[in-house]
Scaffold this motif. Sequence first.
Motif, PDB file in Angstrom:
ATOM      1  N   ARG A  82       0.816  -1.214   0.000  1.00  0.00           N
ATOM      2  CA  ARG A  82       0.000   0.000   0.000  1.00  0.00           C
ATOM      3  C   ARG A  82       0.855   1.272   0.000  1.00  0.00           C
ATOM      4  O   ARG A  82       0.584   2.212  -0.748  1.00  0.00           O
ATOM      5  N   ASP A  83       1.870   1.327   0.829  1.00  0.00           N
ATOM      6  CA  ASP A  83       2.663   2.548   0.971  1.00  0.00           C
ATOM      7  C   ASP A  83       3.879   2.539   0.055  1.00  0.00           C
ATOM      8  O   ASP A  83       4.349   1.483  -0.390  1.00  0.00           O
ATOM      9  N   VAL A  84       4.394   3.724  -0.223  1.00  0.00           N
ATOM     10  CA  VAL A  84       5.606   3.884  -1.016  1.00  0.00           C
ATOM     11  C   VAL A  84       6.551   4.809  -0.255  1.00  0.00           C
ATOM     12  O   VAL A  84       6.155   5.477   0.692  1.00  0.00           O
ATOM     13  N   GLY A  85       7.812   4.813  -0.681  1.00  0.00           N
ATOM     14  CA  GLY A  85       8.767   5.712  -0.048  1.00  0.00           C
ATOM     15  C   GLY A  85       9.494   5.062   1.113  1.00  0.00           C
ATOM     16  O   GLY A  85       9.669   3.836   1.169  1.00  0.00           O
ATOM     17  N   HIS A  86       9.950   5.876   2.062  1.00  0.00           N
ATOM     18  CA  HIS A  86      10.831   5.431   3.137  1.00  0.00           C
ATOM     19  C   HIS A  86      10.233   4.286   3.946  1.00  0.00           C
ATOM     20  O   HIS A  86       9.090   4.356   4.402  1.00  0.00           O
ATOM     21  N   GLY A  87      11.012   3.213   4.102  1.00  0.00           N
ATOM     22  CA  GLY A  87      10.607   2.079   4.904  1.00  0.00           C
ATOM     23  C   GLY A  87       9.629   1.129   4.255  1.00  0.00           C
ATOM     24  O   GLY A  87       9.177   0.182   4.898  1.00  0.00           O
ATOM     25  N   SER A  88       9.297   1.342   2.990  1.00  0.00           N
ATOM     26  CA  SER A  88       8.299   0.508   2.319  1.00  0.00           C
ATOM     27  C   SER A  88       8.949  -0.590   1.485  1.00  0.00           C
ATOM     28  O   SER A  88      10.157  -0.578   1.241  1.00  0.00           O
ATOM     29  N   PHE A  89       8.104  -1.527   1.044  1.00  0.00           N
ATOM     30  CA  PHE A  89       8.578  -2.550   0.111  1.00  0.00           C
ATOM     31  C   PHE A  89       9.095  -1.910  -1.169  1.00  0.00           C
ATOM     32  O   PHE A  89      10.090  -2.345  -1.729  1.00  0.00           O
ATOM     33  N   GLU A  90       8.400  -0.864  -1.628  1.00  0.00           N
ATOM     34  CA  GLU A  90       8.811  -0.181  -2.862  1.00  0.00           C
ATOM     35  C   GLU A  90      10.247   0.315  -2.748  1.00  0.00           C
ATOM     36  O   GLU A  90      11.032   0.198  -3.694  1.00  0.00           O
ATOM     37  N   GLU A  91      10.624   0.841  -1.585  1.00  0.00           N
ATOM     38  CA  GLU A  91      11.995   1.303  -1.378  1.00  0.00           C
ATOM     39  C   GLU A  91      12.972   0.131  -1.405  1.00  0.00           C
ATOM     40  O   GLU A  91      14.049   0.208  -2.015  1.00  0.00           O
ATOM     41  N   ALA A  92      12.608  -0.983  -0.745  1.00  0.00           N
ATOM     42  CA  ALA A  92      13.461  -2.168  -0.745  1.00  0.00           C
ATOM     43  C   ALA A  92      13.595  -2.755  -2.146  1.00  0.00           C
ATOM     44  O   ALA A  92      14.665  -3.253  -2.527  1.00  0.00           O
TER      45      ALA A  92
END
Length: 227
Positions: A82-92
């Motif tokens: 659901r989330d993006v950016g710092h600390g998210s799966f998208e960042e990883a």
Amino acid sequence: AAVAAAAQAVSSSSAPRPCAQCAPYPDLSALPSQGDAQATEARPSAAVADSLLAERMSSLKHGLPGSIFAVDAEGLFDAVFRDVGHGSFEEAYRAARGAVLDGASLPALASWAPPPGPGRATCCTTLGGGGAVPRRAVELRRPVSLPAWMRLAARMPESCECKEMWSLYGLGEGDGFIVHIETDVVGTPLSDHFTLHTRYKAVAVESGEATQLDAEMELRWRRSSLI
């Protein structure tokens, strides 16, 4: 990398269990037809079943079995996608590929549009604009991982631009969802000839109390090449 990021994001008393094979896709033949408005509201994925069954809801060429998480499909989406950016799966996901956000993406990292409502990721076609599929676009710069001599011989740059389109498709209320990523590469030889498709498929298992997360990928050629 995806499983590690998901395991970190999902708060659970039990560790994810690795799988030997990918979970099968839910049977969409039981979903109501698009003309059944009342049934479509109950099982929103029916609104996209006909047009996406062959293209989006059948396996890509290469499947990578993932893990089973002790959380339902909606909980997994909230924790991982659901989330993006710092600390998210998208960042990883970006970090695992050595990718950095292109300047155009830095001011406002794209979120899902329209955003899936609470508890509605598995039946996302009822969201916003009369059933619009949630999407997000990202522009990245990735390193070209080749030895120096090969990069010189192939006239490959040290990095390339990538344009990603993320799409969210529900597999039926409570049954699971697909996060499908289409990546187009810019600035390398033959980059206009192909699109890389990556998919994260979450399917409810164990009577919906757990979710299996697998990955699939396929390189699709848009134009022929002598190579």
